[in-house]
Design a protein around this motif. Sequence first.
Motif, mmCIF file in Angstrom:
data_model
loop_
_atom_site.group_PDB
_atom_site.id
_atom_site.type_symbol
_atom_site.label_atom_id
_atom_site.label_comp_id
_atom_site.label_asym_id
_atom_site.label_seq_id
_atom_site.Cartn_x
_atom_site.Cartn_y
_atom_site.Cartn_z
ATOM 1 N N ASN A 1 0.868 -1.181 0.000
ATOM 2 C CA ASN A 1 0.000 0.000 0.000
ATOM 3 C C ASN A 1 0.899 1.224 0.000
ATOM 4 N N SER A 2 0.304 2.409 0.016
ATOM 5 C CA SER A 2 1.081 3.635 -0.150
ATOM 6 C C SER A 2 2.020 3.916 1.015
ATOM 7 N N ASP A 3 1.820 3.229 2.152
ATOM 8 C CA ASP A 3 2.666 3.470 3.326
ATOM 9 C C ASP A 3 3.786 2.445 3.453
ATOM 10 N N GLN A 4 3.778 1.425 2.624
ATOM 11 C CA GLN A 4 4.757 0.351 2.746
ATOM 12 C C GLN A 4 5.987 0.613 1.876
ATOM 13 N N ALA A 5 7.066 -0.083 2.211
ATOM 14 C CA ALA A 5 8.315 0.047 1.464
ATOM 15 C C ALA A 5 8.167 -0.551 0.062
ATOM 16 N N ILE A 6 8.975 -0.043 -0.831
ATOM 17 C CA ILE A 6 8.964 -0.530 -2.216
ATOM 18 C C ILE A 6 9.772 -1.826 -2.305
ATOM 19 N N LYS A 7 9.190 -2.810 -2.979
ATOM 20 C CA LYS A 7 9.877 -4.076 -3.211
ATOM 21 C C LYS A 7 9.986 -4.330 -4.714
ATOM 22 N N THR A 8 10.865 -5.253 -5.073
ATOM 23 C CA THR A 8 11.041 -5.638 -6.473
ATOM 24 C C THR A 8 10.692 -7.108 -6.645
ATOM 25 N N ASN A 9 9.909 -7.399 -7.675
ATOM 26 C CA ASN A 9 9.556 -8.776 -7.989
ATOM 27 C C ASN A 9 10.090 -9.092 -9.382
ATOM 28 N N SER A 10 10.769 -10.203 -9.528
ATOM 29 C CA SER A 10 11.378 -10.571 -10.801
ATOM 30 C C SER A 10 10.513 -11.586 -11.533
ATOM 31 N N ILE A 11 10.872 -11.852 -12.773
ATOM 32 C CA ILE A 11 10.100 -12.771 -13.606
ATOM 33 C C ILE A 11 10.097 -14.187 -13.028
ATOM 34 N N GLU A 12 11.106 -14.531 -12.243
ATOM 35 C CA GLU A 12 11.162 -15.868 -11.657
ATOM 36 C C GLU A 12 10.082 -16.087 -10.602
ATOM 37 N N ASN A 13 9.538 -14.981 -10.048
ATOM 38 C CA ASN A 13 8.614 -15.098 -8.917
ATOM 39 C C ASN A 13 7.194 -14.658 -9.229
ATOM 40 N N ALA A 14 6.921 -14.254 -10.447
ATOM 41 C CA ALA A 14 5.569 -13.789 -10.794
ATOM 42 C C ALA A 14 5.132 -14.418 -12.111
ATOM 43 N N LYS A 15 4.003 -15.116 -12.095
ATOM 44 C CA LYS A 15 3.484 -15.733 -13.310
ATOM 45 C C LYS A 15 2.756 -14.722 -14.183
ATOM 46 N N MET A 16 2.257 -13.665 -13.552
ATOM 47 C CA MET A 16 1.505 -12.646 -14.280
ATOM 48 C C MET A 16 1.433 -11.401 -13.408
ATOM 49 N N PHE A 17 1.369 -10.238 -14.032
ATOM 50 C CA PHE A 17 1.018 -9.028 -13.297
ATOM 51 C C PHE A 17 0.288 -8.084 -14.241
ATOM 52 N N GLY A 18 -0.517 -7.216 -13.653
ATOM 53 C CA GLY A 18 -1.293 -6.313 -14.497
ATOM 54 C C GLY A 18 -1.866 -5.153 -13.697
ATOM 55 N N PHE A 19 -2.308 -4.161 -14.428
ATOM 56 C CA PHE A 19 -2.917 -2.958 -13.853
ATOM 57 C C PHE A 19 -4.413 -2.981 -14.135
ATOM 58 N N TYR A 20 -5.196 -2.616 -13.142
ATOM 59 C CA TYR A 20 -6.631 -2.523 -13.373
ATOM 60 C C TYR A 20 -6.892 -1.424 -14.400
ATOM 61 N N ASP A 21 -7.705 -1.751 -15.394
ATOM 62 C CA ASP A 21 -7.969 -0.841 -16.518
ATOM 63 C C ASP A 21 -6.672 -0.487 -17.248
ATOM 64 N N GLY A 22 -5.742 -1.419 -17.294
ATOM 65 C CA GLY A 22 -4.472 -1.143 -17.961
ATOM 66 C C GLY A 22 -3.855 -2.393 -18.554
ATOM 67 N N GLU A 23 -2.545 -2.417 -18.585
ATOM 68 C CA GLU A 23 -1.820 -3.482 -19.272
ATOM 69 C C GLU A 23 -1.641 -4.712 -18.398
ATOM 70 N N THR A 24 -1.500 -5.860 -19.079
ATOM 71 C CA THR A 24 -1.264 -7.133 -18.414
ATOM 72 C C THR A 24 -0.041 -7.788 -19.037
ATOM 73 N N TYR A 25 0.807 -8.360 -18.184
ATOM 74 C CA TYR A 25 2.000 -9.079 -18.643
ATOM 75 C C TYR A 25 1.919 -10.524 -18.182
ATOM 76 N N LEU A 26 2.170 -11.439 -19.097
ATOM 77 C CA LEU A 26 2.127 -12.872 -18.815
ATOM 78 C C LEU A 26 3.529 -13.452 -18.925
ATOM 79 N N ARG A 27 3.942 -14.204 -17.906
ATOM 80 C CA ARG A 27 5.210 -14.932 -18.003
ATOM 81 C C ARG A 27 5.001 -16.186 -18.828
ATOM 82 N N ALA A 28 5.893 -16.409 -19.780
ATOM 83 C CA ALA A 28 5.768 -17.593 -20.627
ATOM 84 C C ALA A 28 7.138 -18.072 -21.062
ATOM 85 N N ASP A 29 7.276 -19.389 -21.131
ATOM 86 C CA ASP A 29 8.471 -20.001 -21.724
ATOM 87 C C ASP A 29 8.160 -20.219 -23.195
ATOM 88 N N VAL A 30 8.781 -19.431 -24.060
ATOM 89 C CA VAL A 30 8.426 -19.425 -25.477
ATOM 90 C C VAL A 30 9.660 -19.640 -26.342
#
Length: 391
Positions: A42-71
């Motif tokens: 949330n807006s009061d918490q520290a900033i963290k970094t998540n890498s492709i190894e730890n996230a299968k997907m991420f996206g923004f509401y009403d925005g873009e979506t990124y899918l992890r894939a082995d291609v």
Amino acid sequence: MVQAQVRFEKAYFIDNDNRRHEVLIKNNEWLNNPSAFEYRANSDQAIKTNSIENAKMFGFYDGETYLRADVDIDRSSSDLKQLSSSSKPQFNTEQLFLRQLSDGKAKLYVYRDGNLVRYFYAMDNQVPRQLIYKPYSVDEVTVGYNTEFRRQLEDLANCPSMNIRRINRTEYTERSLQNLFNEYNNCTGTETSANANIQEKRTSSIHLAARPRVNFSKMTAASGNLSYEVDGKIGFGLGLEAEYILPFNKGKWGALFEPTYASYKSDGKHEAVYASGGMLTSKADYQTIELAFGVRHYMFLNNDSKFFFNFLAVPQVDLDSKFTLNRNDGSQFRELEISGKLNFALGAGYKYGDRYSLELRYFTPRNNLQDYMFWSGKFNSLSLILGYNFF
């Protein structure tokens, strides 16, 4: 706090255990596909970094979506000087975040890395496959094109509104492919509202603004060890600015073109023992059309306010401009045509409500007597510019 509100947006990511995390993600609206992202709970918490190894997907509401894939991806160069002689793609398996362009029964993705652009598709939630398009060298002067992607897209021809002719008109571009996939998903009744949001977030825009200004200018002419400084004057100018907001990085970059009329008229007096009467009067009559072009970067404060910074190249067209030296009796001692070619400008300003702006702009010194072997001119200028956007 203001920066967090602007740069972090409501979003989510799915971890390797298929758990969904509701977070705020820093939305850079990446030009190149990312391999990691920054987030906070949330807006009061520290900033963290998540890498492709730890996230299968991420996206923004009403925005873009990124899918992890082995291609399987072909990274063959499209540079004419480095084309392969083989028409076949050279695949390597990589783990990538693919940006979703169209959602539904048929999904379309894109991967960008510098000049490399590859599109991928998936039917019925299968693993994404690259749509194959490859230029290759036939001989020293001939380029061939592998357009197998059109054959791959024949999977979409089972919809009543689609046919092979429609597919064969499709180009290997984001807009053309996205239109095709959205049309297919609409035909099958599987298109989602995300498609409209994806397109809306990436749209560019054009602005046109009137730019009246006050110019603080001074000119010096020199020949050998003789120097003639003309008095500094306040002048006025009027410009018309066209700005194209680039469709990435959340509208923080713009390309500018700004033709401007400016004038400077001033004079000075100089002791000159070598001239009849012992005194010379200098006069500068300088009129020009500046054709400034360059880039602008915005720093958002909130939804209505932002700072901006410009870097511009400024070629010009001179309008019968002259520098003259006259003796005490009014007779002409020397007349020189002013013809500066190019200088640069740096500007910093503030814009409110995408309607009003104020900018302070510094111009690098311009040699406006450069056509003369034994003379040089130095023209310095600083401008205070008001702006009103028509749209």
